[in-house]
Scaffold this motif. Structure first.
Motif, PDB file in Angstrom:
ATOM      1  N   LEU A 132       0.734  -1.276  -0.209  1.00  0.00           N
ATOM      2  CA  LEU A 132      -0.047   0.312   0.190  1.00  0.00           C
ATOM      3  C   LEU A 132       0.691   1.445   0.029  1.00  0.00           C
ATOM      4  O   LEU A 132       0.617   2.411  -0.838  1.00  0.00           O
ATOM      5  N   GLU A 133       1.868   1.298   1.109  1.00  0.00           N
ATOM      6  CA  GLU A 133       2.711   2.589   1.051  1.00  0.00           C
ATOM      7  C   GLU A 133       3.766   2.657  -0.622  1.00  0.00           C
ATOM      8  O   GLU A 133       3.360   3.723  -1.153  1.00  0.00           O
ATOM      9  N   THR A 134       3.278   1.631  -0.782  1.00  0.00           N
ATOM     10  CA  THR A 134       4.330   1.820  -2.575  1.00  0.00           C
ATOM     11  C   THR A 134       4.035   1.627  -3.163  1.00  0.00           C
ATOM     12  O   THR A 134       3.934   2.888  -4.180  1.00  0.00           O
ATOM     13  N   HIS A 135       2.613   1.894  -3.165  1.00  0.00           N
ATOM     14  CA  HIS A 135       1.224   2.262  -4.138  1.00  0.00           C
ATOM     15  C   HIS A 135       0.682   3.896  -3.522  1.00  0.00           C
ATOM     16  O   HIS A 135      -0.270   3.645  -5.265  1.00  0.00           O
ATOM     17  N   ARG A 136       1.371   4.285  -3.182  1.00  0.00           N
ATOM     18  CA  ARG A 136      -0.150   5.458  -2.891  1.00  0.00           C
ATOM     19  C   ARG A 136       0.521   6.438  -3.947  1.00  0.00           C
ATOM     20  O   ARG A 136       1.427   6.879  -4.183  1.00  0.00           O
ATOM     21  N   THR A 168       4.587   9.710 -16.526  1.00  0.00           N
ATOM     22  CA  THR A 168       4.241   8.789 -17.059  1.00  0.00           C
ATOM     23  C   THR A 168       6.462   8.259 -17.392  1.00  0.00           C
ATOM     24  O   THR A 168       7.086   8.976 -17.316  1.00  0.00           O
ATOM     25  N   PRO A 169       6.031   6.494 -17.512  1.00  0.00           N
ATOM     26  CA  PRO A 169       7.487   6.124 -17.928  1.00  0.00           C
ATOM     27  C   PRO A 169       7.840   7.157 -19.936  1.00  0.00           C
ATOM     28  O   PRO A 169       9.306   7.011 -19.773  1.00  0.00           O
ATOM     29  N   GLU A 170       6.824   7.210 -20.299  1.00  0.00           N
ATOM     30  CA  GLU A 170       6.805   7.963 -21.519  1.00  0.00           C
ATOM     31  C   GLU A 170       7.876   9.442 -21.660  1.00  0.00           C
ATOM     32  O   GLU A 170       8.363   9.645 -21.498  1.00  0.00           O
ATOM     33  N   THR A 171       7.797  10.308 -20.023  1.00  0.00           N
ATOM     34  CA  THR A 171       8.107  11.323 -20.578  1.00  0.00           C
ATOM     35  C   THR A 171       9.480  10.931 -19.612  1.00  0.00           C
ATOM     36  O   THR A 171      10.578  11.963 -19.618  1.00  0.00           O
ATOM     37  N   MET A 172       9.438   9.968 -18.659  1.00  0.00           N
ATOM     38  CA  MET A 172      10.823  10.373 -18.363  1.00  0.00           C
ATOM     39  C   MET A 172      11.841   9.722 -19.386  1.00  0.00           C
ATOM     40  O   MET A 172      12.909  10.047 -19.204  1.00  0.00           O
ATOM     41  N   ALA A 231      15.838   3.905 -12.188  1.00  0.00           N
ATOM     42  CA  ALA A 231      14.914   3.140 -11.768  1.00  0.00           C
ATOM     43  C   ALA A 231      13.481   3.161 -11.565  1.00  0.00           C
ATOM     44  O   ALA A 231      12.885   2.068 -11.572  1.00  0.00           O
ATOM     45  N   LYS A 232      13.335   4.355 -11.227  1.00  0.00           N
ATOM     46  CA  LYS A 232      11.676   4.957 -11.122  1.00  0.00           C
ATOM     47  C   LYS A 232      10.603   4.311 -12.715  1.00  0.00           C
ATOM     48  O   LYS A 232      10.007   3.258 -12.174  1.00  0.00           O
ATOM     49  N   ILE A 233      11.320   4.656 -14.011  1.00  0.00           N
ATOM     50  CA  ILE A 233      10.989   3.374 -15.018  1.00  0.00           C
ATOM     51  C   ILE A 233      10.529   2.241 -15.007  1.00  0.00           C
ATOM     52  O   ILE A 233       9.479   1.289 -14.896  1.00  0.00           O
ATOM     53  N   GLU A 234      12.181   1.607 -14.134  1.00  0.00           N
ATOM     54  CA  GLU A 234      11.520  -0.220 -13.960  1.00  0.00           C
ATOM     55  C   GLU A 234      10.649  -0.052 -12.408  1.00  0.00           C
ATOM     56  O   GLU A 234       9.606  -1.036 -12.905  1.00  0.00           O
ATOM     57  N   ALA A 235      10.303   0.484 -12.199  1.00  0.00           N
ATOM     58  CA  ALA A 235       9.225   0.551 -11.175  1.00  0.00           C
ATOM     59  C   ALA A 235       7.766   0.550 -10.992  1.00  0.00           C
ATOM     60  O   ALA A 235       6.948   0.149 -10.448  1.00  0.00           O
ATOM     61  N   ALA A 236       7.987   1.946 -12.851  1.00  0.00           N
ATOM     62  CA  ALA A 236       6.179   1.983 -12.327  1.00  0.00           C
ATOM     63  C   ALA A 236       5.780   0.330 -13.433  1.00  0.00           C
ATOM     64  O   ALA A 236       5.076   0.466 -13.616  1.00  0.00           O
ATOM     65  N   GLU A 237       6.686   0.226 -14.026  1.00  0.00           N
ATOM     66  CA  GLU A 237       6.996  -0.674 -15.374  1.00  0.00           C
ATOM     67  C   GLU A 237       6.954  -2.690 -14.145  1.00  0.00           C
ATOM     68  O   GLU A 237       6.473  -3.293 -15.318  1.00  0.00           O
ATOM     69  N   THR A 238       7.271  -2.264 -12.324  1.00  0.00           N
ATOM     70  CA  THR A 238       7.188  -3.930 -12.348  1.00  0.00           C
ATOM     71  C   THR A 238       5.376  -3.405 -12.014  1.00  0.00           C
ATOM     72  O   THR A 238       5.720  -2.652 -10.920  1.00  0.00           O
ATOM     73  N   THR A 239       4.545  -4.116 -12.264  1.00  0.00           N
ATOM     74  CA  THR A 239       3.622  -4.122 -11.225  1.00  0.00           C
ATOM     75  C   THR A 239       3.515  -5.302  -9.844  1.00  0.00           C
ATOM     76  O   THR A 239       3.846  -7.550 -10.264  1.00  0.00           O
TER      77      THR A 239
END
Length: 133
Positions: free
Chosen positions: A31-35, A43-47, A78-86
């Motif tokens: 929950l904390e991670t996805h808050r 978005t991954p595209e803007t990053m 790292a943020k892109i990888e985290a965003a794309e890892t569900t």
């Protein structure tokens, strides 16, 4: 003094308590991670677009600027990888629902405390945790 040994029932109770605690911890961490964060969502595209800009800026940058750009690029990757890892939060939620009521009862956790850490009302309802708890 005679050596004390644990009964099988005691061992089982400890094991159940650890499993319940683990399910609660895993769900609360997810929950904390996805808050949702404040501000405009990246978005991954803007990053990726910013990473392209960083690559273009590297050639004309001073050594100090390159250092900061390199770090920014690593942070974005790292943020892109985290965003794309569900994370499968639904599986963690199901585990939480199965143990939340018993865990809360055993540890004196109130409905308000669950809500204070961000557990949604619908999840608490599924878990059988009522406002009177």
């Amino acid at each position: 003094m005679p050596k004390r040994t644990m009964t099988d029932e005691h061992r089982e109770a400890l094991s159940v308590g650890r499993a319940r605690g683990r399910a609660v911890r895993n769900y609360l961490e997810a929950l904390e991670t996805h808050r949702p964060k404040r501000g405009r969502r990246r978005t991954p595209e803007t990053m990726r677009a910013r990473i392209t800009e960083i690559d273009n800026e590297m050639g004309a940058a001073t050594p100090m600027q390159r250092l900061h750009l390199a770090q920014e690029k690593m942070n974005l990757e790292a943020k892109i990888e985290a965003a794309e890892t569900t994370d499968d939060i639904s599986a963690l939620e199901d585990e939480f629902v199965n143990v939340a009521s018993a865990y809360g009862e055993a540890n004196g956790i109130s409905y308000a405390a669950w809500r204070a850490v961000g557990v949604p009302v619908a999840v608490l309802k599924r878990a059988g945790v009522s406002r009177s708890a």
